[in-house]
Scaffold this active site. Structure first.
Site, PDB file in Angstrom:
ATOM      1  N   LEU A   1     -54.978  32.625  -5.290  1.00 42.10           N
ATOM      2  CA  LEU A   1     -53.993  33.711  -5.336  1.00 42.10           C
ATOM      3  C   LEU A   1     -52.745  33.347  -4.538  1.00 42.10           C
ATOM      4  O   LEU A   1     -51.623  33.681  -4.932  1.00 42.10           O
ATOM      5  CB  LEU A   1     -54.605  35.002  -4.800  1.00 42.10           C
ATOM      6  CG  LEU A   1     -55.724  35.627  -5.636  1.00 42.10           C
ATOM      7  CD1 LEU A   1     -56.188  36.931  -4.994  1.00 42.10           C
ATOM      8  CD2 LEU A   1     -55.287  35.868  -7.078  1.00 42.10           C
ATOM      9  N   HIS A   2     -52.928  32.666  -3.423  1.00 40.82           N
ATOM     10  CA  HIS A   2     -51.801  32.256  -2.589  1.00 40.82           C
ATOM     11  C   HIS A   2     -50.872  31.343  -3.385  1.00 40.82           C
ATOM     12  O   HIS A   2     -49.647  31.538  -3.420  1.00 40.82           O
ATOM     13  CB  HIS A   2     -52.331  31.540  -1.348  1.00 40.82           C
ATOM     14  CG  HIS A   2     -51.330  31.357  -0.256  1.00 40.82           C
ATOM     15  ND1 HIS A   2     -50.634  30.182  -0.085  1.00 40.82           N
ATOM     16  CD2 HIS A   2     -50.911  32.194   0.734  1.00 40.82           C
ATOM     17  CE1 HIS A   2     -49.834  30.293   0.964  1.00 40.82           C
ATOM     18  NE2 HIS A   2     -49.977  31.507   1.483  1.00 40.82           N
TER      19      HIS A   2
ATOM     20  N   PHE B   1     -58.662  35.775   1.178  1.00 41.02           N
ATOM     21  CA  PHE B   1     -58.124  34.502   1.668  1.00 41.02           C
ATOM     22  C   PHE B   1     -58.050  33.460   0.549  1.00 41.02           C
ATOM     23  O   PHE B   1     -58.065  32.262   0.810  1.00 41.02           O
ATOM     24  CB  PHE B   1     -58.959  33.981   2.840  1.00 41.02           C
ATOM     25  CG  PHE B   1     -58.749  34.759   4.107  1.00 41.02           C
ATOM     26  CD1 PHE B   1     -57.735  34.420   4.987  1.00 41.02           C
ATOM     27  CD2 PHE B   1     -59.549  35.847   4.408  1.00 41.02           C
ATOM     28  CE1 PHE B   1     -57.522  35.148   6.152  1.00 41.02           C
ATOM     29  CE2 PHE B   1     -59.347  36.587   5.572  1.00 41.02           C
ATOM     30  CZ  PHE B   1     -58.332  36.227   6.449  1.00 41.02           C
ATOM     31  N   SER B   2     -57.943  33.930  -0.675  1.00 42.14           N
ATOM     32  CA  SER B   2     -57.981  33.047  -1.843  1.00 42.14           C
ATOM     33  C   SER B   2     -56.822  32.043  -1.859  1.00 42.14           C
ATOM     34  O   SER B   2     -55.651  32.417  -1.899  1.00 42.14           O
ATOM     35  CB  SER B   2     -57.930  33.893  -3.124  1.00 42.14           C
ATOM     36  OG  SER B   2     -57.692  33.090  -4.244  1.00 42.14           O
ATOM     37  N   ASN B   3     -57.168  30.755  -1.888  1.00 42.90           N
ATOM     38  CA  ASN B   3     -56.148  29.722  -2.060  1.00 42.90           C
ATOM     39  C   ASN B   3     -55.488  29.840  -3.421  1.00 42.90           C
ATOM     40  O   ASN B   3     -54.288  29.599  -3.574  1.00 42.90           O
ATOM     41  CB  ASN B   3     -56.785  28.336  -1.933  1.00 42.90           C
ATOM     42  CG  ASN B   3     -57.403  28.103  -0.573  1.00 42.90           C
ATOM     43  OD1 ASN B   3     -56.791  28.353   0.447  1.00 42.90           O
ATOM     44  ND2 ASN B   3     -58.641  27.608  -0.564  1.00 42.90           N
TER      45      ASN B   3
END
Length: 293
Positions: A62-63, A58-60
């Site tokens: 990576l997003h 759920f990495s912000n």
């Protein structure tokens, strides 16, 4: 008052405002664009074709990286702490839709993400790679975060304290270098980091050539673990959102806002103090918490 700074509340004669970084940059909201901008420039200057980084499901970071890479015409690879056969989180589904390649790592291999030899071996599998550490936590990320302060009138000189959540301390290091003299910067670590975070921030400050003693870390509010949403924190978060109309994320900004509320209730800010919260974004991560949907 800047259009990005909103009054939240006045409580016990303490005025609390919030800098809405969640409202900027559609592709990389919050502090993410500030961490990525100079890394992106360095990657282009080096002739890189692939952006390589690390993160969780759920990495912000990576997003945002996936969205920016697609926009800039660069390949992107995420070394993800997950099993290759697992269902993709909404975050990773977005990333894949934007063209990011997922390189799955076991938990034991993921722990080697700071091992230069291991990272070099990973990078060698991709075309002209440029490494951005997990969370954008490097010198260029910290330098970019100095730009956050330019969104605060007078570099924050009208505030007694500026408060932000800390995952790696990179944002705090950058803000510390730029904030006006006399402002107390308070970092709220969102994980158990007593053993290392202060030293990591000091190393970044040394690299920035801005070693200022204008900050502190308050380790009381991590809630026992990274990304842990306790029942009391959820109750606070939902009450805050209903009362003030500002959405928080459960990993970072909810802990920050709860910490400030607790400090005010305990009388830890002087009467008449003005406090600025920095909303660092991360709202896409709410999708990892069904109880918030």
């Amino acid at each position: 008052m800047s259009s990005l700074i909103h009054r939240v509340f006045v409580k016990r004669a303490v005025t609390v405002d919030i800098l809405r970084l969640d409202k900027i940059h559609a592709l990389a909201p919050g502090n993410k664009w500030f961490k990525l901008a100079l890394n992106l420039s360095a990657a282009k200057a080096a002739g890189a074709e692939t952006l390589l980084s690390f993160g969780g499901a759920f990495s912000n970071h990576l997003h945002a990286l996936a969205a920016i890479a697609q926009d800039q015409g660069l390949a992107a690879v995420a070394c993800v702490r997950a099993d290759s056969g697992c269902d993709l989180s909404p975050t990773l589904q977005d990333a894949v839709a934007w063209g990011m390649h997922l390189h799955f790592l076991s938990r034991s291999d993921y722990r080697r993400r700071h091992d230069a030899g291991f990272v070099a071996e990973l990078a060698s599998q991709y075309k002209r790679p440029y490494l951005i550490p997990e969370g954008g936590a490097n010198l260029l990320g910290a330098q970019g975060c100095r730009g956050i302060v330019e969104l605060i009138p007078g570099r924050g000189q009208d505030y007694h304290a500026v408060v932000l959540a800390c995952g790696t301390g990179t944002t705090l290091a950058g803000v510390s270098a730029q904030i006006a003299d006399g402002v107390q910067l308070i970092g709220i670590p969102v994980l158990k980091a007593e053993a290392y975070m202060a030293a990591d921030i000091q190393r970044l400050q040394l690299a920035l050539d801005h070693h200022r003693a204008n900050w502190l870390l308050d380790h009381r509010f991590h809630g026992g673990a990274y990304a842990r949403l306790s029942a009391p924190l959820q109750e606070f978060m939902q009450g805050f959102e209903a009362r003030y109309g500002i959405r928080l994320d459960p990993v970072y900004t909810a802990k920050m806002a709860s910490a400030v509320d607790c400090m005010i209730n305990k009388g830890e800010f002087a009467e008449g103090a003005r406090v600025l919260l920095i909303h660092s974004g991360g709202l896409q991560g709410r999708r990892g918490y069904p109880q918030l949907l």
